[in-house]
Structures are given as C-alpha cells and as structure tokens.
Design a protein around this motif. Structure first.
Motif, short mmCIF file in Angstrom:
data_model
loop_
_atom_site.label_atom_id
_atom_site.label_comp_id
_atom_site.label_asym_id
_atom_site.label_seq_id
_atom_site.Cartn_x
_atom_site.Cartn_y
_atom_site.Cartn_z
N ARG A 156 -56.47 -38.33 -20.69
CA ARG A 156 -57.01 -37.54 -21.77
C ARG A 156 -57.58 -38.48 -22.91
O ARG A 156 -56.45 -38.74 -23.79
N ALA A 158 -60.53 -37.85 -24.91
CA ALA A 158 -61.57 -37.23 -25.55
C ALA A 158 -61.28 -37.39 -26.98
O ALA A 158 -60.18 -37.48 -27.47
N TRP A 177 -58.11 -37.31 -12.75
CA TRP A 177 -58.59 -36.36 -13.78
C TRP A 177 -58.67 -37.02 -15.07
O TRP A 177 -57.62 -37.55 -15.61
N ALA A 179 -60.68 -37.25 -19.03
CA ALA A 179 -61.56 -36.43 -20.13
C ALA A 179 -62.01 -37.48 -20.97
O ALA A 179 -61.06 -38.01 -21.62
N TYR A 180 -63.11 -37.97 -21.54
CA TYR A 180 -63.59 -38.79 -22.50
C TYR A 180 -64.64 -38.33 -23.24
O TYR A 180 -65.21 -39.31 -23.96
N ASP A 244 -57.35 -31.09 -24.20
CA ASP A 244 -58.59 -31.93 -23.27
C ASP A 244 -59.65 -32.51 -24.09
O ASP A 244 -60.36 -33.40 -23.92
N GLU A 250 -66.87 -28.56 -24.75
CA GLU A 250 -66.58 -27.88 -23.61
C GLU A 250 -67.73 -26.98 -23.46
O GLU A 250 -68.29 -26.70 -22.48
N GLY A 339 -63.77 -33.31 -14.59
CA GLY A 339 -62.72 -33.78 -15.33
C GLY A 339 -61.29 -32.81 -15.17
O GLY A 339 -60.26 -33.62 -15.54
N ASP A 340 -61.49 -31.93 -14.39
CA ASP A 340 -60.18 -30.85 -14.36
C ASP A 340 -60.22 -30.07 -12.99
O ASP A 340 -60.00 -28.96 -12.94
N ALA A 361 -62.46 -30.19 -19.94
CA ALA A 361 -62.36 -31.54 -19.96
C ALA A 361 -63.57 -32.30 -19.17
O ALA A 361 -63.35 -33.51 -19.29
N ALA A 362 -64.67 -31.49 -19.43
CA ALA A 362 -65.85 -32.18 -18.64
C ALA A 362 -66.39 -33.21 -19.58
O ALA A 362 -66.06 -33.11 -20.82
N SER A 363 -66.92 -34.24 -19.05
CA SER A 363 -67.69 -35.35 -19.89
C SER A 363 -68.90 -35.50 -19.13
O SER A 363 -69.00 -35.43 -17.85
#
Length: 431
Positions: A156, A158, A177, A179-180, A244, A250, A339-340, A361-363
């Motif tokens: 993670r 992000a 997994w 997240a950025y 995240d 998000e 991401g998750d 955690a979406a990117s």
C-alpha cells in the motif's frame, strides 16, 4: 483490554496477548514479567515515544502494535527481537526508519499515516516480508532494494508523493495486491477528469435510516430516496487516511467502475450534504447475500480465512469464478485495478451469484498498451489465481483444469500470466 493493576498483581501470568491503553508515557517494566509467554503486545492509543533497548527480553514476541502514539522514529529495539514478525506503528509522527529497527523475521510492516520521506535500502534485506503498508506518508520514491523482497504480496503506497511506479515494482514475482492512488503520477494513473455518467442527487431527497455498517473510509446507512419505492444504501465518506489510502480516491474509483452485473449498482452521488461529507447512493443488497470469506489474520498475513463449513458446488464455483473474471476484465478495460481482490470483498449466494465490492485500494492505470498497463493487470491476475485456488479447496469436487488455470495466474513471470479477457474466454469455453 488489560490494566497495569492486572499486571502488577500477577493476574496476567502466562498470557500470550496483552492490550494496554492507559495514556502511558513510558513502557511499563512489568510487561517483562510475561517474557516467557507473551506473543502479541498492543500498546496502541497511548502517548509513548520510546521503547526500552532490552525489548528483546520478550523472547516470544511475534506481534507488536504501537499505533496512535507519539513515536518520531521506528525504535531500534525492535530490530533485536528475533521472533518479531508483525510490526504496526500507524498514525504516529515517524519520519525515520533505520536499518537497525528492522527485525530479521519481519513479515508485516504497517507505517500508515506517518511523515516518512524515505525508506532504508536495508528494507530489501527483509527476506520474509509479505505485507508493507505505507499509505499516507511523504514518500517520493521507493528503495530499489525492495525488488529483492521476493515474498512481498501486498503493498500500500497510496497518498504519498510518488512521481512514478518503477518497472521493477510491476514485475515483482509475488505481488498481488497493490494500491497507489492519490499520488502525483503521470497522466493515465489518475482518475478521469469527468464522471458525467454518475447522476447528482440532492441530500434533501434522502432520508437516512439505520446504520448497516462502518469501515475505515465511511459509514453505510439504509435509506429512503424520495420518489423511489425500494430502499437504498448511502455511504457517507470520511476524510481520514485509511490503510489503503484516501476515501475520496475510493469514491472516484466507485464512480469510474461503471455498471456491471457483478458490481453493486450505483444510483448517484451527493454533493450537498450539510456537513460537506461526500456520499454515494447505491443499491441495497439483499440480506441473503454473505461474504465469501473473512479477512486475513495475524498468522495468515496476506491470506483470507474461510469458515470451516464453507462448501461450494462445482456449478456454483464455476459461476462465481466466471463472474469475478468478467468484472475484473470490465474494470481493467476502464483502466482500473481493484487492488484488493479478496474473498472478503466478495458477496455471494449459494448459487454462485456474486458482487465485488470495497474499492478502497483501487487505482487507475493507462488504458493504452504499455508495460505498466499489462503488468498491473497481470499483477491482479495473480490475486485472481490465489482466489481460485482457495475456492477450489472449498469445492465438493476436484477440478484439475481450474487448478492449472490458477497456477498459470500465479507464475512468477508476471507478463506470462493471462489477461482477464483471456481468462473470461477460457472460462466461457468450459460450458
């Protein structure tokens, strides 16, 4: 929760877990009386800024949490704890991590919501590292040595200050997994400038009812939407950094995800909440749906847990896996990594119908052909392969074809893994 009085009177002799939250400013020496038994020590929510140099006297200690304290650096004493695997110092004031502070058995390091600007090259020597949580810091780059952490599966990063994702990161053999979001990354890695497909609703038309659940990013309520007969769900987002990343990131991902049978249907967004809270109005999920799995434990680290009685028929398993592959293909087609991708973020019923949720955690990633786009999709294909493998263990019949597919998705050569459109085609050919 325990107390110092419990410690001093000997009532806690032989315990393996200790949780002390009593506005502590100094490490209680009485904790050392548990040196032969203590495995999990949680000192979160105090005012600590130091740990004793002889912390290694807790020779069985595997887990240490010191979140929400006043540490400005990761204490060197941690590095001498030979059995220590999980270290959590979320929401402190940590600006420095030295090589001496990294224990030899480290599997999970949580430094979310601090003020880190750099990490030591010695992080690459943590051969057992599986989970690294760094969201909400001030990192402008990652140490290249991290590429040597071949067991790293969850990362993670992000809400930092990263200007690029290094190629070596995208090609790490076990990373599944990532997240950025909410970094100053190049065009293509950020949310679309417009979201015209998402209607704007008015707060005055929404009547909140009972709370249905809450998480790090916000609170979900059952609600009535004026003019609509069916109830809806409303998620009110908070502003604080989560493990995240940013709740607002998000929300952007939820909107950009669009419509798909395996996504919770989005009715619209609310921009005029009286307390300026951003909110989304969504489909209310029927009560017969349940979570496919439970989140990882301290022991499992990066792997979900399943109820002992979880059983899937072969037909339900096939339907479920096809649905998840389909929604992932849809998301990556829109330049979005979930991401998750975990069972605990999937709702399902006994027939194998499913919904993928939790976009915390979406990117975003570029949609044109590039190393980054290809690698990020195949990174998530590994998460899909792990999920398939876990679900096969819950099935009442063996399926060697799906087992081989899961293995293809997890091969260490990232770019050799199948993309989700290929997975959808392969799974469709089975029926």
């Amino acid at each position: 929760m325990h107390t110092l009085e419990d410690l001093r009177t000997g009532r806690l002799h032989g315990i393996t877990r200790l949780n002390l939250c009593q506005n502590l400013t100094h490490f209680p020496q009485e904790i050392f009386t548990l040196g032969d038994s203590l495995e999990v020590l949680d000192l979160s929510g105090n005012r600590l800024s130091e740990l004793p140099e002889d912390l290694h006297r807790l020779n069985r200690l595997k887990v240490l949490f010191c979140s929400n304290n006043q540490f400005t650096h990761l204490p060197h004493a941690i590095g001498s704890c030979q059995a220590l695997e999980t270290v959590g110092f979320r929401s402190n004031r940590i600006s420095r991590v030295d090589a001496q502070a990294l224990p030899p058995s480290l599997r999970s390091l949580v430094l979310t919501d601090n003020v880190l600007e750099q990490l030591p090259e010695a992080l690459g020597d943590c051969a057992h590292l599986q989970k690294l949580m760094l969201a909400g810091n001030r990192l402008t780059d990652l140490p290249a040595s991290l590429a040597r952490c071949h067991r790293l599966e969850l990362l993670r990063i992000a809400s930092n200050r990263l200007g690029a994702l290094p190629d070596w990161l995208l090609l790490m053999p076990r990373l599944a997994w990532l997240a950025y979001a909410d970094n100053p990354l190049p065009h293509g890695f950020v949310a679309p400038a417009t979201d015209d497909h998402c209607p704007t609703l008015h707060w005055q038309d929404i009547h909140l009812e009972e709370e249905l659940g809450r998480g790090a990013s916000g609170v979900i309520h059952r609600a009535h939407w004026r003019g609509q007969e069916a109830p809806v769900a409303v998620k009110l987002y908070k502003g604080a950094i989560t493990s995240d990343g940013s709740p607002l990131a998000e929300m952007s991902a939820c909107i950009a995800a669009g419509h798909h049978p395996q996504l919770v249907r989005l009715a619209g967004r609310i921009d005029d909440h009286p307390d300026q809270l951003p909110a989304l109005v969504m489909q209310l999920i029927d009560a017969h749906w349940s979570n496919l799995g439970g989140p990882p434990s301290l022991d499992s680290c990066t792997r979900d847990r399943y109820p002992a009685d979880r059983q899937l028929t072969k037909s339900a398993l096939s339907r479920l896996i096809r649905g998840i592959a389909s929604v992932c293909a849809h998301l990556h087609g829109r330049g979005l990594s979930h991401g998750d991708l975990y069972a605990h973020n999937i709702l399902f019923d006994e027939d194998g119908q499913c919904l993928l949720g939790d976009f915390g955690a979406a990117s975003f990633h570029p949609q044109e052909q590039s190393l980054a786009a290809s690698a990020l999709e195949r990174l998530e294909a590994r998460a899909f392969g792990i999920l398939v493998e876990e679900l096969l263990a819950c099935c009442d019949e063996q399926d060697t074809t799906l087992k081989r597919l899961a293995e293809r998705c997890q091969q260490t050569d990232v770019l050799a893994r199948p993309a989700f459109n290929e997975l959808v085609a392969l799974l469709g050919d089975r029926h």
